[in-house]
Design an enzyme around this catalytic site. Structure first.
Site, PDB file in Angstrom:
ATOM      1  N   PHE A 239       0.661  -0.943  -0.050  1.00  0.00           N
ATOM      2  CA  PHE A 239       0.516  -0.281   0.118  1.00  0.00           C
ATOM      3  C   PHE A 239       0.844   1.188   0.264  1.00  0.00           C
ATOM      4  O   PHE A 239       1.816   1.148   0.178  1.00  0.00           O
ATOM      5  CB  PHE A 239      -1.053   0.222   1.469  1.00  0.00           C
TER       6      PHE A 239
ATOM      7  N   HIS B 221     -11.056  12.728  -0.153  1.00  0.00           N
ATOM      8  CA  HIS B 221     -11.331  11.296   0.342  1.00  0.00           C
ATOM      9  C   HIS B 221     -11.346  11.301   2.050  1.00  0.00           C
ATOM     10  O   HIS B 221     -11.951  10.237   2.374  1.00  0.00           O
ATOM     11  CB  HIS B 221     -10.504  10.789  -0.386  1.00  0.00           C
TER      12      HIS B 221
ATOM     13  N   ARG C 280      -2.672  11.205   5.552  1.00  0.00           N
ATOM     14  CA  ARG C 280      -3.243   9.709   6.156  1.00  0.00           C
ATOM     15  C   ARG C 280      -2.138   8.602   5.564  1.00  0.00           C
ATOM     16  O   ARG C 280      -2.601   8.963   3.947  1.00  0.00           O
ATOM     17  CB  ARG C 280      -4.264   9.626   6.289  1.00  0.00           C
TER      18      ARG C 280
ATOM     19  N   ARG D 100      -0.234   9.584  -0.617  1.00  0.00           N
ATOM     20  CA  ARG D 100      -1.256  10.076  -1.653  1.00  0.00           C
ATOM     21  C   ARG D 100      -1.202  11.788  -1.573  1.00  0.00           C
ATOM     22  O   ARG D 100      -1.760  12.153  -3.072  1.00  0.00           O
ATOM     23  CB  ARG D 100      -2.994   9.960  -0.475  1.00  0.00           C
TER      24      ARG D 100
ATOM     25  N   GLN E 161      -7.315  15.031   2.920  1.00  0.00           N
ATOM     26  CA  GLN E 161      -6.773  14.340   1.702  1.00  0.00           C
ATOM     27  C   GLN E 161      -7.819  14.305   0.309  1.00  0.00           C
ATOM     28  O   GLN E 161      -8.670  14.320   0.403  1.00  0.00           O
ATOM     29  CB  GLN E 161      -6.919  12.459   2.816  1.00  0.00           C
TER      30      GLN E 161
ATOM     31  N   LEU F 294     -14.757   5.647  -5.623  1.00  0.00           N
ATOM     32  CA  LEU F 294     -13.129   5.927  -5.677  1.00  0.00           C
ATOM     33  C   LEU F 294     -12.836   4.823  -6.278  1.00  0.00           C
ATOM     34  O   LEU F 294     -13.981   3.662  -6.406  1.00  0.00           O
ATOM     35  CB  LEU F 294     -12.625   5.518  -3.360  1.00  0.00           C
TER      36      LEU F 294
ATOM     37  N   GLU G 249      -6.180   1.873  -4.163  1.00  0.00           N
ATOM     38  CA  GLU G 249      -5.678   2.101  -3.673  1.00  0.00           C
ATOM     39  C   GLU G 249      -4.735   0.983  -3.325  1.00  0.00           C
ATOM     40  O   GLU G 249      -3.721   0.212  -4.587  1.00  0.00           O
ATOM     41  CB  GLU G 249      -4.835   2.929  -2.768  1.00  0.00           C
TER      42      GLU G 249
ATOM     43  N   HIS H 218      -7.590  11.916  -2.707  1.00  0.00           N
ATOM     44  CA  HIS H 218      -7.609  10.884  -3.200  1.00  0.00           C
ATOM     45  C   HIS H 218      -6.977  11.141  -4.538  1.00  0.00           C
ATOM     46  O   HIS H 218      -7.072  10.993  -4.775  1.00  0.00           O
ATOM     47  CB  HIS H 218      -8.608   9.563  -2.571  1.00  0.00           C
TER      48      HIS H 218
HETATM   49  C1  LIG Z   1     -14.768   4.501  -0.628  1.00  0.00           C
HETATM   50  C2  LIG Z   1     -13.658   4.785   0.501  1.00  0.00           C
HETATM   51  C3  LIG Z   1     -13.329   3.254   0.370  1.00  0.00           C
HETATM   52  C4  LIG Z   1     -11.796   3.697   1.736  1.00  0.00           C
HETATM   53  N1  LIG Z   1     -10.780   2.555   1.717  1.00  0.00           N
HETATM   54  C5  LIG Z   1     -10.577   2.715   2.714  1.00  0.00           C
HETATM   55  C6  LIG Z   1      -9.863   1.446   3.267  1.00  0.00           C
HETATM   56  O1  LIG Z   1      -9.773   1.094   2.388  1.00  0.00           O
HETATM   57  N2  LIG Z   1      -9.046   1.124   4.051  1.00  0.00           N
HETATM   58  C7  LIG Z   1      -9.155   2.129   5.902  1.00  0.00           C
HETATM   59  O2  LIG Z   1      -8.297   2.283   5.817  1.00  0.00           O
HETATM   60  N3  LIG Z   1      -9.555   3.664   5.054  1.00  0.00           N
HETATM   61  C8  LIG Z   1     -10.529   3.088   4.049  1.00  0.00           C
HETATM   62  N4  LIG Z   1     -11.248   4.565   3.412  1.00  0.00           N
HETATM   63  C9  LIG Z   1     -11.021   5.182   4.607  1.00  0.00           C
HETATM   64  C10 LIG Z   1     -12.378   5.035   6.104  1.00  0.00           C
HETATM   65  O3  LIG Z   1     -13.387   3.611   5.595  1.00  0.00           O
HETATM   66  C11 LIG Z   1     -13.459   5.610   6.884  1.00  0.00           C
HETATM   67  O4  LIG Z   1     -11.985   6.704   7.943  1.00  0.00           O
HETATM   68  C12 LIG Z   1     -13.454   4.992   8.102  1.00  0.00           C
HETATM   69  O5  LIG Z   1     -14.461   3.942   7.640  1.00  0.00           O
HETATM   70  C13 LIG Z   1     -14.763   6.058   8.177  1.00  0.00           C
HETATM   71  O6  LIG Z   1     -15.688   5.167   9.573  1.00  0.00           O
HETATM   72  P1  LIG Z   1     -16.356   5.652  11.282  1.00  0.00           P
HETATM   73  O7  LIG Z   1     -16.801   4.946  12.324  1.00  0.00           O
HETATM   74  O8  LIG Z   1     -15.853   7.296  11.655  1.00  0.00           O
HETATM   75  O9  LIG Z   1     -17.509   6.818  10.135  1.00  0.00           O
HETATM   76  P2  LIG Z   1     -18.344   5.798   9.392  1.00  0.00           P
HETATM   77  O10 LIG Z   1     -18.272   4.864   8.971  1.00  0.00           O
HETATM   78  O11 LIG Z   1     -18.476   7.459   8.157  1.00  0.00           O
HETATM   79  O12 LIG Z   1     -19.732   6.796   9.891  1.00  0.00           O
HETATM   80  C14 LIG Z   1     -20.041   7.232  10.745  1.00  0.00           C
HETATM   81  C15 LIG Z   1     -21.526   6.741  11.046  1.00  0.00           C
HETATM   82  O13 LIG Z   1     -22.177   8.118  11.955  1.00  0.00           O
HETATM   83  C16 LIG Z   1     -23.468   8.685  11.677  1.00  0.00           C
HETATM   84  N5  LIG Z   1     -24.164  10.044  11.717  1.00  0.00           N
HETATM   85  C17 LIG Z   1     -23.043  11.101  11.069  1.00  0.00           C
HETATM   86  N6  LIG Z   1     -23.601  12.260  11.758  1.00  0.00           N
HETATM   87  C18 LIG Z   1     -24.573  11.621  11.898  1.00  0.00           C
HETATM   88  C19 LIG Z   1     -25.805  12.149  12.390  1.00  0.00           C
HETATM   89  N7  LIG Z   1     -26.401  13.667  12.625  1.00  0.00           N
HETATM   90  N8  LIG Z   1     -27.378  11.239  13.001  1.00  0.00           N
HETATM   91  C20 LIG Z   1     -26.314  10.458  13.511  1.00  0.00           C
HETATM   92  N9  LIG Z   1     -25.792   9.200  12.631  1.00  0.00           N
HETATM   93  C21 LIG Z   1     -24.826  10.562  11.825  1.00  0.00           C
HETATM   94  C22 LIG Z   1     -23.917   8.024  10.756  1.00  0.00           C
HETATM   95  O14 LIG Z   1     -24.568   6.951  10.193  1.00  0.00           O
HETATM   96  C23 LIG Z   1     -22.744   6.540  10.621  1.00  0.00           C
HETATM   97  O15 LIG Z   1     -23.283   5.251  10.868  1.00  0.00           O
HETATM   98  C24 LIG Z   1     -12.032   4.401   2.742  1.00  0.00           C
HETATM   99  C25 LIG Z   1     -13.225   5.400   2.874  1.00  0.00           C
HETATM  100  C26 LIG Z   1     -14.016   5.846   1.440  1.00  0.00           C
HETATM  101  C27 LIG Z   1     -15.093   6.796   1.400  1.00  0.00           C
END
Ligand SMILES: Cc1cc2nc3c(=O)[nH]c(=O)nc-3n(C[C@H](O)[C@H](O)[C@H](O)COP(=O)(O)OP(=O)(O)OC[C@H]3O[C@@H](n4cnc5c(N)ncnc54)[C@H](O)[C@@H]3O)c2cc1C
Length: 592
Positions: free
Chosen positions: A135, A365, A406, A294, A248, A260, A263, A250
């Site tokens: 990666f 991203h 990141r 990135r 960031q 996306l 990577e 991507h």
């Molecule tokens: C397409 C994509 C691919 C990725 N691939 C990778 C990868 O391969 N490896 C890696 O390490 N990272 C990757 N990332 C980054 C990583 O996926 C995210 O940073 C991480 O999953 C975020 O998780 P989280 O639990 O912080 O938030 P999220 O998974 O974004 O969850 C946020 C939660 O908050 C809730 N929420 C938000 N606001 C409110 C509100 N006002 N009221 C109630 N609920 C609310 C939403 O409903 C959701 O349940 C990727 C990101 C993307 C976009």
């Protein structure tokens, strides 16, 4: 149509009703669900509520593709947590807090094995151990994966476990406000998308795991729900946000949609090609080529496009994208290692990546900054002071393990390591504590008035119109490259667009499934987040990681080896700075 009166939706008799839980977690992605699991595993008697505006398994985490980093040493015995820590700190352009990075990288193997024991379907080596791939910015092959659907595999397993332990899930409830009184977090106000009901949850501990803010910009890999609500609510409550200028990009968003292309595709060997057919990364990061971090790769692509070596849809030079070329990898490898990326390009553009290159360019991203927390997930207020009962983890938080940039596959890891640690800290914190005293009526009343005035507003603008103008403004004025005059102009434009918000008109006045109300609230929060990003970016007069200033092209450790803390108020934003924790590696020039 006659607008609804909020009094009808929530009869006055029920105004002071409060729902009590020991803990309320906002966000059902990897960070929130891992924390919830840790709490109920530690103490099954605790009542834990998990609130999400989507269904938890539709959180953006489910879209994570490439993988999760951990030094399991399954394919590379020379790897070590120290090497992982060094790569992470160097990748962060030395802005990461190294105590937090040490925890992240030391605990990584255990949290991944724990996921494996929960039943996560990782891809395997022929001998049955978890497979690991290369990666960007990682010096060893240490990214564990489930093909290119890693987030899907992990999140589903976590949510199944929450069901098993009896965590109460409030799905499709939108949290509108954090209740913070005299420095203590006491609960949240929330709105039910289904039928317009408004409720207050009171708890001994509140955790925000609300994810990122990609929708601040017009082209992003993030889902529609990544609107930075948790960040804005924290800022409105008078608490600081950290390092918000670090956004960031991507390198490989599919052109023109921005979706996306992981990577992992480059990790498995794909090339980046300009209009001259050259693998141009040899001019920018000769030792890492397509697997440079990135920030460096995104800038390289932007520079190629600016220099006229981008490509047009008809194949001619001077266009808005470059090619991501997988053809030499062969059908078998493409279909077994990165099938989802093949599907995306095929579904959205009709491109068969086995035979054709994919058009890509940088897409917004990830948010490196967020709600400042210590390594137990406790939210900071001023200096070393902590907010009583308020916790955060995941992309919404800034602990800070990513600093100014990141590395791929470190975010899922952060969610799991710090989700788990925050869950453990919460379980300990609520032990022997009473529910805080709280009068919910004023909160319910304000929420009802806020929604009613949105419905009553006879404005001239549609939400989509204002949002588009705002996203275009942020993209144009605070993109991959930044400059004082351009950002100042952006801030002035932003102020005008904010005024249009007061004149938006909602078409839907119903109480059932009124998504327009949610969009209106999200837009308000998006605009606060954007204003903080622009202000923090203006003030950082250096280039570091993802923050590339054309007027200050060099890193300036003397003045800016420190974290930005931004305090928001409607009258303006105040900035202060906090030192970086340096324990393992002294800052050096960053070359690849
Ligand atoms: C397409 C994509 C691919 C990725 N691939 C990778 C990868 O391969 N490896 C890696 O390490 N990272 C990757 N990332 C980054 C990583 O996926 C995210 O940073 C991480 O999953 C975020 O998780 P989280 O639990 O912080 O938030 P999220 O998974 O974004 O969850 C946020 C939660 O908050 C809730 N929420 C938000 N606001 C409110 C509100 N006002 N009221 C109630 N609920 C609310 C939403 O409903 C959701 O349940 C990727 C990101 C993307 C976009």
């Amino acid at each position: 149509m006659v607008p609804i009166q909020w009094g009808n939706v929530l009869p006055r008799l029920r105004v002071s009703r409060v729902i009590d839980h020991d803990v309320v977690i906002i966000g059902g992605g990897l960070a929130g669900s891992r924390a919830a699991l840790e709490i109920v595993r530690t103490n099954p008697r605790l009542s834990v509520a998990l609130v999400a505006k989507t269904h938890p398994i539709r959180s953006h985490s489910v879209a994570a593709q490439g993988g999760i980093a951990a030094t399991l040493k399954n394919v590379d015995e020379a790897d070590s947590w120290e090497a992982h820590a060094f790569d992470t700190v160097k990748g962060s352009d030395y802005l990461a807090d190294q105590d937090a990075v040490e925890i992240l990288t030391r605990e990584a193997p255990d949290v991944v094995i724990d996921l494996e024991h929960m039943g996560v379907l990782f891809s395997r080596l022929p001998d049955g151990r978890i497979a690991q791939r290369a990666f960007g910015g990682h010096s060893h092959n240490r990214t564990c994966y489930a093909a290119d659907k890693t987030g899907h595999a992990i999140l589903h397993e976590l949510i199944c476990n929450l069901m098993r332990y009896g965590v109460k899930v409030y799905d499709e409830w939108y949290v509108m406000q954090l209740i913070l009184e005299e420095g203590q977090a006491k609960g949240v106000v929330m709105y039910h998308l289904l039928d317009g009901q408004i409720e207050v949850i009171r708890a001994k501990a509140v955790m925000f795991a609300t994810g990122g803010y990609g929708r601040v910009f017009n082209t992003t890999s993030n889902d529609f729900a990544s609107t930075g609500d948790g960040l804005a609510m924290t800022a409105i409550a008078g608490l600081p946000l950290e390092d918000m200028e670090f956004v960031q990009f991507h390198p490989t968003g599919l052109y023109p949609v921005g979706v996306l292309i992981s990577e992992a595709v480059r990790g498995e060997g794909a090339y980046l090609i300009n209009s001259e057919g050259q693998r141009f990364m040899e001019n920018y990061a000769p030792s890492r080529m397509e697997l440079a971090p990135r920030d460096i790769t995104s800038r390289a692509i932007a520079r190629e496009i600016r220099a006229g070596r981008g490509i047009h849809p008809d194949g001619s030079a001077g266009g808005p994208f470059i090619y991501l070329d997988l053809r030499h990898m062969g059908q078998e490898k493409i279909m077994s290692r990165v099938p989802f990326c093949w599907e995306e390009a095929h579904r959205l553009l009709g491109i068969d990546a086995v035979h054709q290159p994919m058009p890509v360019r940088p897409t917004v991203h990830y948010s490196m900054g967020g709600i400042p927390v210590n390594t137990e997930g406790r939210v900071r207020s001023y200096g070393e002071a902590l907010v009583d009962g308020f916790f955060a983890a995941g992309e919404a938080a800034c602990v800070s393990v990513h600093g100014a940039n990141r590395l791929g596959s470190n975010s899922l890891l952060e969610c799991v390591v710090y989700g788990k640690r925050t869950g453990a800290a919460i379980a300990e914190f609520v032990e022997n504590r009473k529910l805080p005293p709280l009068d919910a009526s004023p909160y319910l009343q304000v929420a009802r008035q806020q929604l009613q005035s949105l419905l009553d507003q006879a404005g001239q603008y549609r939400i989509a119109q204002v949002r588009q103008a705002y996203q275009d403004c942020m993209t144009e004025h605070c993109g991959v490259f930044r400059q004082e005059s351009v950002m100042r102009e952006g801030l002035a434009k932003l102020k005008q667009i904010q005024q249009q918000y007061a004149q938006i008109r909602l078409d839907d006045s119903g109480k059932l499934w009124n998504t327009e109300i949610i969009e209106a609230l999200e837009l308000k929060y998006l605009m606060i987040v954007g204003e903080i990003i622009l202000t923090a970016a203006l003030n950082r007069k250096e280039s570091r990681g993802s923050h590339a200033r054309e007027d200050y092209p060099d890193r300036d450790d003397l003045n800016f080896l420190q974290h930005t803390l931004a305090y928001y108020s409607p009258a303006g934003i105040d900035l202060t700075y906090r030192p970086v924790c340096i324990t393992l590696f002294q800052p050096q020039e960053r070359k690849y």
